[in-house]
Design an enzyme around this catalytic site. Structure first.
Site, short mmCIF file in Angstrom:
data_model
loop_
_atom_site.label_atom_id
_atom_site.label_comp_id
_atom_site.label_asym_id
_atom_site.label_seq_id
_atom_site.Cartn_x
_atom_site.Cartn_y
_atom_site.Cartn_z
N LEU A 1 0.83 -1.20 0.00
CA LEU A 1 0.00 0.00 0.00
C LEU A 1 0.87 1.26 0.00
O LEU A 1 1.93 1.29 0.61
CB LEU A 1 -0.90 -0.01 1.24
N ARG B 1 5.88 14.50 -0.33
CA ARG B 1 7.12 14.03 -0.94
C ARG B 1 7.55 14.91 -2.11
O ARG B 1 8.74 15.11 -2.34
CB ARG B 1 6.97 12.57 -1.39
N GLU C 1 1.89 -4.45 3.91
CA GLU C 1 2.33 -5.33 2.83
C GLU C 1 1.75 -6.72 2.99
O GLU C 1 1.58 -7.20 4.12
CB GLU C 1 3.87 -5.41 2.81
#
Length: 480
Positions: A65, A101, A157
DNA sequence: TGGGGTTAT
DNA sequence: ATAACCC
């Protein structure tokens, strides 16, 4: 908007959702038992699927994810969407969304550095993992609908072994459909002439359906990697990053491992092993591939040496193992300083309150408690000490519904563990406390009319109400 | 550096 | 009970 919409790149004809996929799978399973008569063409084709004759080739997907905690926070509070968002635990920003980011903020930056880089950064506290944990298990359960063998790795995950499901789907396909198979998403190293890895292509289609289901049903985006083992699936899932998927064709597996510029990038080679390998002059993947196996075995032991050297070639025969329900529940808190018994007891009560609620919801009973501490300033700041003991059966019985009953005896037990570790006549300085419930056993299936039934307080006359939540008494804040 | 998890020794 | 690994 901004990159969170799924399937810009590979999502044509993926309108089939998980439930329809399941119908097809089940129909396929039922229909395949009387061995459909295959044409010679089709038999030839299936022969090509197993080149070496050994039936060891697997199809594994790794689902990862995107910035999971940040996604959960944006679902909880949609006003956060579109803004640069970081999730904070103490002084660390443990993850951030892609808005952040773009502005130069990196995962696991200190909050100070992140704010410096990006003053408009919105921060939310992510120390309470409850909502993340719940969403995490929803994802795992959704993936289990595609194939029951799902292995969790952290909260965000999952590995799924698709081998059997791919095989079922292939046997359903007609000859013309078989030759028209296409990949979903990216292919690692653009080299698509040889289309003989049909099973991986079907794997990529199932991966696309999985991501589509996770998005439609839970609102989460993520990446997927499809390959013949867990290591390669995990490595390839990160090649195209937010919200995309990629399949690794076997002839590109060496390229993929060589694309890692350091051995520490290989999952399974952690901090300690990296240090020991570097001491041997090993730093690149090729260094590890070509290093003497004998010396490596002497240095690291047979098991670790053989495993990591195989990893360096992209080989990993470890199975996808179903995680199932958790093996343990723990709650921890870290702090600058905790140095008195009352402080310790208060923290323990807080941790236990959450744990008792969790254990209550789970339904199973823990038979062991463990207390973990971290002491200040000791040479190894990362090292932890622990003490554990069995939970007395009379306390286990109280764990079902009436958490008030279990609280006091549990605090007493954990405080005994604490005194066993820390001499309270001496000054101490803790920076972390953690309580763990483990050794979980399925609930006492006490049947009506048996001795057990009447001896189990949660089942007989009292407190037949639904699950109650334990509330902390607001205690002792005057201690500060 | 957080707040979790797992398996091996 | 600790040490290693994972996120």
């Amino acid at each position: 908007t901004q990159g969170v919409e799924p399937e810009e790149e590979g999502g044509r004809d993926q309108e089939e959702d998980a439930s329809r996929a399941m119908e097809r799978l089940e129909a396929g399973a039922a229909g395949s038992s009387p061995e459909p008569e295959e044409s010679d063409d089709l038999l030839w084709f299936h022969d090509q699927l197993e080149p070496a004759g050994s039936s060891s080739s697997r199809v594994i997907v790794h689902v990862d994810l995107d910035c999971f905690y940040a996604q959960v926070e944006m679902i909880s509070n949609p006003e956060l969407k579109g803004k640069p968002l970081g999730v904070q635990q103490k002084s660390l920003m443990v993850t951030c969304n892609y808005e952040a980011r773009k502005l130069g903020v990196k995962k696991c930056m200190s909050v100070r550095d992140a704010k410096e880089k990006c003053p408009q950064l919105v921060l939310v506290n992510g120390e309470d993992l409850t909502r993340y944990r719940e969403m995490s298990y929803k994802v795992t359960e959704l993936l289990e609908e595609f194939s029951p063998v799902v292995e969790r790795l952290g909260f965000d995950e999952n590995f799924v072994d698709l081998t059997v499901v791919v095989e079922k789907r292939l046997q359903q396909l007609q000859r013309d459909e078989l030759s028209a198979l296409t990949v979903s998403g990216h292919v690692y190293t653009v080299n698509l002439q040889d289309v003989l890895h049909i099973r991986l292509l079907v794997g990529s289609q199932i991966a696309a359906e999985m991501r589509e289901a996770v998005y439609n049903q839970l609102g989460l985006t993520g990446c997927a990697g499809v390959a013949s083992n867990k290591l390669l699936a995990k490595l390839v899932s990160g090649v195209f990053k937010p919200n995309q998927q990629t399949v690794l064709l076997p002839e590109s597996s060496q390229d993929l491992v060589y694309s890692l510029n350091h051995i520490k990038k290989i999952p399974g080679i952690g901090y300690k092993t990296t240090k020991r390998l570097e001491a041997l002059g090993i730093s690149s993947v090729r260094d590890l591939q070509t290093f003497s196996s004998k010396i490596l075995e002497k240095e690291l032991g047979l098991a670790v040496a053989q495993r990591i050297q195989k990893l360096s070639f992209g080989e990993d025969d470890s199975p996808v193992t179903s995680s199932g329900p958790p093996q343990s529940f723990s709650e921890e808190d870290s702090f600058k300083k905790c140095s008195s018994e009352v402080e310790v007891k208060n923290k323990i009560e807080e941790l236990l309150a959450s744990l008792l609620n969790r254990v209550c919801q789970d339904g199973r009973k823990p038979h062991t408690v463990r207390l973990i501490i971290r002491r200040h300033s000791s040479e190894k700041p990362w090292s932890r000490e622990s003490r554990q003991c069995p939970i007395p059966s009379h306390v286990i019985q109280k764990l079902g519904t009436g958490n008030y009953d279990a609280m006091t005896p549990m605090v007493d037990i954990v405080m005994k563990l604490f005194r066993n570790m820390v001499n309270m006549k001496m000054p101490f300085h803790l920076t972390l406390l953690s309580v763990c419930f483990c050794n979980l056993k399925a609930l006492n299936t006490a049947k009506k009319g048996t001795i057990d039934y009447y001896l189990t307080p949660s089942l007989s006359t009292t407190s037949r109400s639904g699950k109650r939540s334990f509330k902390m008494k607001d205690t002792h804040m005057e201690d500060f």
